[in-house]
Each structure stands twice: as structure tokens, then as C-alpha cells.
Scaffold this motif. Structure first.
Motif, short mmCIF file in Angstrom:
data_model
loop_
_atom_site.label_atom_id
_atom_site.label_comp_id
_atom_site.label_asym_id
_atom_site.label_seq_id
_atom_site.Cartn_x
_atom_site.Cartn_y
_atom_site.Cartn_z
N CYS A 175 9.25 -3.14 -6.55
CA CYS A 175 8.39 -5.01 -7.08
C CYS A 175 7.74 -3.86 -8.02
O CYS A 175 7.90 -4.39 -9.30
CB CYS A 175 7.20 -4.92 -6.50
SG CYS A 175 6.90 -5.47 -4.13
N CYS B 70 8.22 -12.17 -1.29
CA CYS B 70 7.46 -11.22 -1.87
C CYS B 70 6.58 -12.25 -2.27
O CYS B 70 6.26 -12.60 -3.91
CB CYS B 70 8.03 -9.91 -2.81
SG CYS B 70 6.48 -8.86 -3.04
N CYS C 244 5.04 -10.31 -5.79
CA CYS C 244 5.87 -10.57 -6.93
C CYS C 244 6.11 -12.22 -7.34
O CYS C 244 5.97 -12.63 -8.52
CB CYS C 244 7.31 -9.97 -6.64
SG CYS C 244 7.05 -8.49 -7.38
N HIS D 29 13.96 -11.48 -3.52
CA HIS D 29 12.67 -10.92 -3.34
C HIS D 29 11.46 -11.75 -3.31
O HIS D 29 10.59 -11.86 -2.83
CB HIS D 29 12.64 -9.78 -4.55
CG HIS D 29 11.89 -8.82 -4.80
ND1 HIS D 29 11.72 -7.65 -3.83
CD2 HIS D 29 10.45 -9.16 -4.64
CE1 HIS D 29 10.49 -6.66 -3.31
NE2 HIS D 29 9.64 -7.79 -4.74
N TRP E 133 3.67 -3.99 -3.76
CA TRP E 133 2.80 -3.68 -4.15
C TRP E 133 1.46 -3.71 -3.13
O TRP E 133 1.75 -4.11 -1.57
CB TRP E 133 2.13 -5.56 -4.13
CG TRP E 133 2.95 -5.74 -5.27
CD1 TRP E 133 3.80 -7.09 -5.09
CD2 TRP E 133 2.74 -6.04 -6.67
NE1 TRP E 133 4.33 -7.46 -6.34
CE2 TRP E 133 3.27 -6.24 -7.86
CE3 TRP E 133 1.46 -5.31 -7.57
CZ2 TRP E 133 3.10 -7.09 -8.71
CZ3 TRP E 133 1.76 -6.15 -8.92
CH2 TRP E 133 2.55 -6.53 -9.48
ZN LIG Z 1 7.74 -8.33 -4.63
#
Ligand SMILES: [Zn+2]
Lengths: 95, 216
Positions: free
Chosen positions: A22, A52, A55, A48, B133
Motif C-alpha cells: 500500500c 484492499c 487503498c 489490489h 496499511w
Molecule cells: Zn492497499
């Protein structure tokens, strides 16, 4: 379009999407949004983003920021500069 | 290099486009229609100021450059051949004036790269997912568009833009406030496409971070 290599390609893409950190993605997001990344890199980013939520939210925030910018008032010429220009316009010789 | 300029979108701040077609506009200016002139000055000067400010060191000088450009436009109006759009021609005059003044001021701009997001929000190298994250620090959705567009946040970005390094501010305002295309911004600010993207990225990342800090 399905074939023996299909699931393998998808698997590679998935692996690349998981490997993409990320912290890297947030640095190449503008290149992605500007459409200058090679197709494969863009596909990895999209894969991704699909897995995620952090993100995905980051991208949404970036897009929202750009939309807010579209509504920000901007600095313009001072009233004095504007009246100087309008006076110059009035004074210019007629054609 | 001749910049290819597209009309400024009317939604963008006060950077409104002029709702008059080019030939008629040129005609009205030549005939001395002061209202038409006031209109183009109002519509284009904010973006012109931003371009000028990227070439020269102070707001006062940038304002002089914009004035100088408009006066040159008035002098050249009768000879304007309409090979380009009026707006392209006006901005070409502006950029030339700004470059001349910018060279005289001999600016040296150093911009330091900073990470787009605070590094402590990401997992460390020893984690199973390094660079991803941290759960408690991951970004979250901001909620309804109408709330994000509230005057409070527009005001915050307005103030934050004023704090950006000049070239970052010029790029992000021309792109996102005035709606110029990337190629136009490169031509107006003498930037390579890659540098234009770097400046846009730094500016947008910083502004996103400021919004996130108050929205979250
Ligand atoms: Zn990510």
C-alpha cells in the motif's frame, strides 16, 4: 477466451496485487489516474484496489479531493489592476 | 511549442469560461465592448496569475505580468489572425511575458519530496504484509459527497493551496481548479510531463491528507 493459461495469469495478477505494498501504491496513484502506467501495472493496481479496502478508500479520498478542488474559489487580479486594464481598454484608439 | 488549450470548465471555482464564441468575442473587443473585455479579464486572469506566479517570485510581480500581458493583448488585437483560439493567443503572450520576467528574477526552486502518507501508518518490514496499511490507520470512506463539498472543506483547501510551494500550487490549481489538460500545464509552466505529474501528485497528496485530518 478461457484456456489452460487463464487461471494461471489471474493467479499471477492476484499474487502481484497482494505483493504490491500500500505504501508503494499511494506513491504511484497519480500516474495511475493520469493513465501513464503500463497496462500490466494498471491491472495490478486495480486488482489490489479490489482486495484492499484501505487503498480503495484512499483512492476515493483522492478523487473526492480533486472534486472539492473544482469548487474552490481562486485568487484574481486586484480591483486596482482590473480598473487599470479597463481604463487602458477605453483609451485604446478606435479601429 | 504551441500549447493546445481547451475551454475552462464552468464548474471550476471562479475560473469560468467565457460564454461567447471566439469570432464574436474578438469582434466585440475590437469594437471596444468594455463589458466583453471585463468578462474575459475576469474569466482568464485567475489562471493567468497562477501561471505567472509559477515563473516569478512574488504575487505583485505576477500581477504586473498579467497586466502587461493584457496590455499587449490590447495592442495586438487588431493584428490577431485567429489561427489559434483567442485564449491560446492570450496565454501565449502571458507565458512569454512571465518567462522574460522569470529569467530576470533568476529563481532557484528546490522542492523536497516527502512521503504522500505518514510512514507510521504502514506495517513494518517484520510484518507478514510489510508496507500494507495498519488496521487502525487504514483510510476510510468520507461519506456523502454533499458533506465533503461543504464550504468548510472548500475554505480549508483554499487556505492550503496558498501554503503549497509555487509550482505545486500552479500545477494543482491549473489542473483541478481551472480544468486545464496536462499537456497545457506542461507548456504553460515549462515542465516535462513527468515533472508535471510529480508536482500534481505531491500537491494532491498533501491536500488529501489535510482533508482527511479534519474529516476523520
Ligand atoms: Zn492497499
Amino acid at each position: 477466451m478461457s484456456g489452460p493459461h487463464d487461471s494461471g495469469d489471474r493467479g499471477d495478477l492476484h499474487d502481484a496485487a497482494v505483493r504490491l505494498a500500500c505504501v508503494e501504491l499511494v506513491e504511484i496513484l497519480t500516474d495511475y489516474l493520469e493513465g501513464v502506467l503500463p497496462a500490466r501495472d494498471a491491472a495490478v493496481i486495480e486488482a489490489h484496489l479490489a482486495l484492499c479496502p484501505g487503498c480503495a478508500a484512499y483512492l476515493a479520498q483522492m478523487r473526492a479531493t480533486v472534486r472539492v478542488l473544482g469548487h474552490v474559489p481562486v485568487e484574481t487580479l486586484s480591483p486596482e489592476a482590473t480598473s487599470t486594464l479597463l481604463a487602458a481598454f477605453r483609451d485604446r484608439p478606435a479601429t | 511549442m504551441s500549447p493546445v488549450l481547451v475551454p475552462v470548465p464552468t464548474c471550476g471555482g471562479y475560473g469560468a469560461s467565457v460564454p461567447i464564441a471566439d469570432p464574436e468575442l474578438v469582434q466585440r473587443l475590437r469594437e471596444g465592448d468594455e463589458q466583453a473585455f471585463a468578462e474575459v479579464v475576469r474569466a482568464w486572469s485567475p489562471a493567468m496569475l497562477r501561471v505567472a506566479r509559477a515563473h516569478v517570485r512574488t504575487h505583485a510581480t505576477a500581477e504586473e505580468v498579467v497586466q502587461e500581458a493584457w496590455l499587449a493583448v490590447l495592442r495586438g488585437l487588431d493584428g490577431f489572425a485567429a489561427r489559434a483560439s483567442l485564449r491560446t493567443w492570450v496565454f501565449t503572450i502571458l507565458v512569454n511575458a512571465a518567462r522574460r520576467r522569470g529569467r530576470a528574477e533568476a529563481r532557484h526552486v528546490v522542492e523536497l519530496g516527502r512521503p504522500s502518507v505518514a510512514p507510521e501508518r504502514f506495517r513494518g518490514e517484520d510484518d507478514e504484509y510489510p508496507g500494507h496499511w495498519r488496521d487502525e490507520a487504514a483510510p476510510v470512506e468520507w461519506g456523502p459527497e454533499s458533506e465533503v463539498l461543504a464550504a468548510e472543506f472548500r475554505g480549508l483547501l483554499e487556505r492550503a493551496l496558498a501554503e503549497l510551494p509555487d509550482r505545486q500550487r500552479a500545477v494543482v490549481e491549473l489542473r483541478d481548479v481551472h480544468g486545464f489538460a496536462a499537456e497545457e500545464v506542461c507548456a504553460l509552466l515549462d515542465l516535462t510531463p513527468a515533472n508535471q505529474r510529480v508536482l500534481l501528485h505531491r500537491a494532491r497528496s498533501r491536500l488529501r491528507g489535510l482533508l482527511e485530518a479534519v474529516i476523520a
